[in-house]
Design a protein around this motif. Structure first.
Motif: not given
Lengths: 242, 218
Positions: A142-143, A146-147, B149, B152, B158, B161-162
């Motif tokens: 996901a990371l 996302a970027i 994050t 973002i 997110l 989740l992380l």
């Protein structure tokens, strides 16, 4: 000649272009041999019946699931230290493969556990650790998604892989203290006499080799896709500038 | 550094939202549990330590994105990176401010809310102590997730989740300490391990979070 030469994307593409068909063919053959051998030419177990044959998928998938994360960690460290783009992309490419292998290990384990333990799922330390590993894979993927900036994404996911590794290992031992397990001990080990019987051992080792080949093939293939996607982006960016 | 801590505390207390919000969320989650599992006090007493821990963890998650997001938006984070302070220290102070406004109040009211769940008497002090020792790790790990994050847009989901998988060891040891204390079993081992996880996070996370911030502000 050193391995670092292939950190050059052009060289990597040229080499992998030549090697990939052979690698793919070899992994297909070894997988086929191992699975046919395992499924049709081994006896049923005395107590487990034919369900024992799930071992030929379950154990190799579980090994790949763990080692894919280790490979991602090493590739991330190489990216952070030496800034080779191929390394970062290889880590990115390995993550979904590792996540799917984790899922395969969990699902085959559940299918085996239902007739054997009488339950699809138990909060056993090993099962729990694999579920946690799966969560780590999801976060990592996901990371990446996302970027926008690819270099920033590679850096941040590398940091996540390092910190995640520490906490994944911690979670493993925390789960051990937290609950006693149903899961049997290691099926294979280097130093103990106690492991699976020889009739199962040889096809199992073959299956593990097949899964490793499959993993390498998929990672190389996906890394090539990532490199091509990166080139496409660069071309599009150049075009829009003109 | 102390000035930074004071500034963050003042911002959290005066800007509204953050401070009271996570406490209210904590209360609501705890109130919801009996609706979900039924008002049987025996069942509630058994699950109370775990419920309190999970509720504290979720309330902690709520306010994580505030750690760096506001400073990122108005540009003061850039100023902090340029300032003659080690960025690791800035991260540690930010995490400390988050803990003082979230973790500490949660810790204080947890035994009180335990009354609602029929928390067994011997467990109450250990719920308090395990949260006291464990919540700093939650704030630190949360600061790491927030640093990852920060660039973002709408990164809240997110971030959860992380951070959630990183919370697992803390949750396991913390809840184990509290529930074992309630059952009269040995709880010092998980308690010591909980302290170990917090110390590890305190030693490691400021560096990782500072690295993530530097990457994001490049």
């Amino acid at each position: 000649m050193s391995i670092w030469e292939y950190a050059n994307p052009v060289r990597f593409m040229r080499l992998s272009d030549r090697v990939l068909p052979w690698l793919a063919a070899l992994s297909a053959i070894v997988m086929l041999v191992a699975l046919v051998w395992g499924f049709f030419f081994t006896p049923d177990d005395y107590r487990q019946g034919s369900t024992v044959k799930i071992i030929f998928i379950h154990v190799p998938a579980a090994m790949i699931a763990i080692n894919a994360w280790v490979m991602m960690l090493v590739a991330s460290l190489i990216w952070l230290v030496r800034r080779h783009h191929v390394s970062a992309l290889a880590a990115k490419a390995a993550a979904p493969v590792g996540a799917v292998m984790t899922m395969i290990a969990l699902v085959t384990g559940a299918v085996w556990g239902e007739p054997m333990w009488g339950t699809w799922w138990a909060w056993d330390p090993r099962l729990t650790s694999f579920l946690i590993l799966f969560l780590f894979y999801l976060g990592y993927i996901a990371l990446w998604a996302a970027i926008d900036n690819p270099d920033t994404a590679a850096d941040l996911t590398s940091v996540l892989a390092i910190v995640g590794s520490v906490f994944a290992v911690l979670s493993r031992y925390a789960a051990l203290i937290w609950n006693q397990g149903l899961h049997q001990g290691a099926s294979l080990s280097m130093d103990r006499a106690e492991h699976v019987a020889d009739v199962f051992y040889y096809p199992l080792v073959t299956a593990i080799v097949g899964f490793i080949l499959l993993f390498v093939t998929l990672v190389v293939l996906r890394t090539r896709t990532e490199i091509r996607a990166r080139r496409l982006r660069a071309l599009l960016a150049r075009e829009s500038r003109e | 550094m102390m000035a930074l801590l004071g500034r963050d505390l003042a911002l959290a207390l005066r800007s509204g939202g953050g401070f009271g919000l996570s406490l209210a969320f904590f209360l609501i989650v705890v109130v919801f549990v009996p609706f979900g599992v039924g008002p049987d006090t025996e069942v509630l007493a058994r699950i109370a330590p775990g419920v309190l821990w999970i509720a504290a963890l979720l309330s902690c998650l709520l306010s994580l994105d505030r750690i760096f997001q506001l400073d990122w938006e108005d540009g003061s984070l850039d100023a902090l990176v340029m300032a003659p302070l080690p960025l690791e220290g800035v991260v540690a102070m930010k995490a400390l401010a988050h803990w003082l406004t979230t973790g500490l109040p949660l810790t204080v009211i947890a035994p009180l809310l335990g009354v609602l769940l029929d928390l067994p008497g011997p467990a109450a002090p250990w719920v308090f102590l395990s949260l006291l020792v464990g919540t700093p790790a939650l704030s630190l790990l949360g600061a790491f997730g927030a640093a990852l994050t920060v660039g973002i847009r709408r990164g809240g989901l997110l971030l959860s989740l992380l951070v959630m998988p990183l919370y697992i060891p803390t949750l396991i040891f913390g809840a184990l300490t509290a529930s074992r204390a309630g059952e009269g079993l040995d709880f010092l081992t998980p308690f010591a391990l909980l302290g170990g996880v917090t110390l590890l996070a305190a030693a490691l996370i400021p560096f990782a979070a500072a690295a993530a911030l530097r990457i994001n502000l490049r």
